[in-house]
Design an enzyme around this catalytic site. Structure first.
Site, PDB file in Angstrom:
ATOM      1  N   CYS A  78      34.586  15.078 131.091  1.00 42.89           N
ATOM      2  CA  CYS A  78      34.451  15.823 130.179  1.00 42.89           C
ATOM      3  C   CYS A  78      35.237  14.636 129.234  1.00 42.89           C
ATOM      4  CB  CYS A  78      35.037  17.198 130.132  1.00 42.89           C
ATOM      5  SG  CYS A  78      34.698  17.811 128.099  1.00 42.89           S
ATOM      6  N   HIS A 169      31.317  20.296 133.346  1.00 39.61           N
ATOM      7  CA  HIS A 169      32.601  20.481 134.366  1.00 39.61           C
ATOM      8  C   HIS A 169      31.995  20.926 135.907  1.00 39.61           C
ATOM      9  CE1 HIS A 169      36.544  20.220 131.847  1.00 39.61           C
ATOM     10  NE2 HIS A 169      35.490  20.596 130.881  1.00 39.61           N
ATOM     11  N   GLU A 171      33.219  20.652 138.906  1.00 43.39           N
ATOM     12  CA  GLU A 171      34.437  21.556 139.627  1.00 43.39           C
ATOM     13  C   GLU A 171      34.484  22.637 139.358  1.00 43.39           C
ATOM     14  OE1 GLU A 171      35.109  19.417 136.978  1.00 43.39           O
ATOM     15  OE2 GLU A 171      36.836  20.218 135.228  1.00 43.39           O
TER      16      GLU A 171
HETATM   17  N1  GLN Z   1      37.193  17.951 123.754  1.00 43.22           N
HETATM   18  C1  GLN Z   1      38.395  17.365 124.530  1.00 43.22           C
HETATM   19  C2  GLN Z   1      38.217  16.130 124.099  1.00 43.22           C
HETATM   20  O1  GLN Z   1      37.954  15.687 123.087  1.00 43.22           O
HETATM   21  C3  GLN Z   1      37.691  17.377 125.973  1.00 43.22           C
HETATM   22  C4  GLN Z   1      37.531  18.795 126.551  1.00 43.22           C
HETATM   23  C5  GLN Z   1      37.480  19.106 128.035  1.00 43.22           C
HETATM   24  O2  GLN Z   1      37.637  18.147 128.846  1.00 43.22           O
HETATM   25  N2  GLN Z   1      36.964  19.912 128.479  1.00 43.22           N
HETATM   26  O3  GLN Z   1      39.440  14.996 124.974  1.00 43.22           O
END
Ligand code: GLN
Length: 190
Positions: A78, A169, A171
């Protein structure tokens, strides 16, 4: 096998638990000296803008990129995937620029902020459960980027050489397949 987890902000502890369940030795990385001797590194979810700022402030940025050039494997989830992208949009921001892809931050819109779905993947013979939290969309993946899973046509799990990136994610799901794949990547040395 020693795997570091960037532990300056975000959900690093779930990664630590998963890696330890799979038998890896883990190190929580907070300063540049924690990077020494790592075989692999996880860049967890969180807020990519904050991660980038703290990497710079803690003097981690240059040694991290140098170690990747020397062959350390990396897995970004992410926000971590956002850090790895060559180009970041919505808004544009600096990144480590290690994977030839363009990502759009927070691209699923307010209503679909977070969701759990399943999709097939080339890394496992069963579909993966995928937890998305304010996830980015990979708008473009370059020729050197292998797409390992898609969600509604968009790449969500990609690999370029020794670098793995997921917009979801793994994890937070009970399926250890993605972490097991990363450890295999680290172990195989390619
Ligand atoms: N929205 C976050 C970003 O732009 C990422 C979200 C996440 O890691 N769950 O950095």
């Amino acid at each position: 096998m020693k795997i570091g987890i960037l532990a300056i902000q975000g959900d690093f502890d779930a990664h630590r638990k998963r890696l330890e369940e799979l038998g890896a030795e883990t190190v929580l990385v907070k300063t540049a000296s924690d990077l020494v001797g790592l075989d692999g590194l996880i860049l967890p979810g969180g807020e990519s803008t904050t991660h980038m700022k703290l990497l710079e402030e803690e003097g981690l940025l240059a040694p991290l990129v140098e170690q990747v050039r020397q062959g350390m494997a990396v897995f970004g989830t992410c926000a971590g995937a956002i850090l790895l992208a060559r180009e970041v949009k919505n808004p544009a921001q600096h990144s480590l620029s290690l994977v030839d892809m363009t990502v759009i931050r927070n691209a699923y819109g307010r209503q679909l902020d977070s969701c759990v779905t399943t999709a097939s993947t080339t890394i496992s013979d069963h579909p993966l459960e995928m937890v998305f939290i304010r996830a980015p969309v990979i708008e473009r993946a370059g020729e050197s980027v292998e797409v390992l899973a898609r969600r509604d046509g968009d790449p969500v799990l990609v690999r370029q050489g020794r670098i793995l990136a997921a917009t979801f994610h793994p994890e937070l799901s009970s399926d250890p397949a993605v972490h097991a794949y990363f450890l295999k990547m680290v172990r195989n040395g390619h």
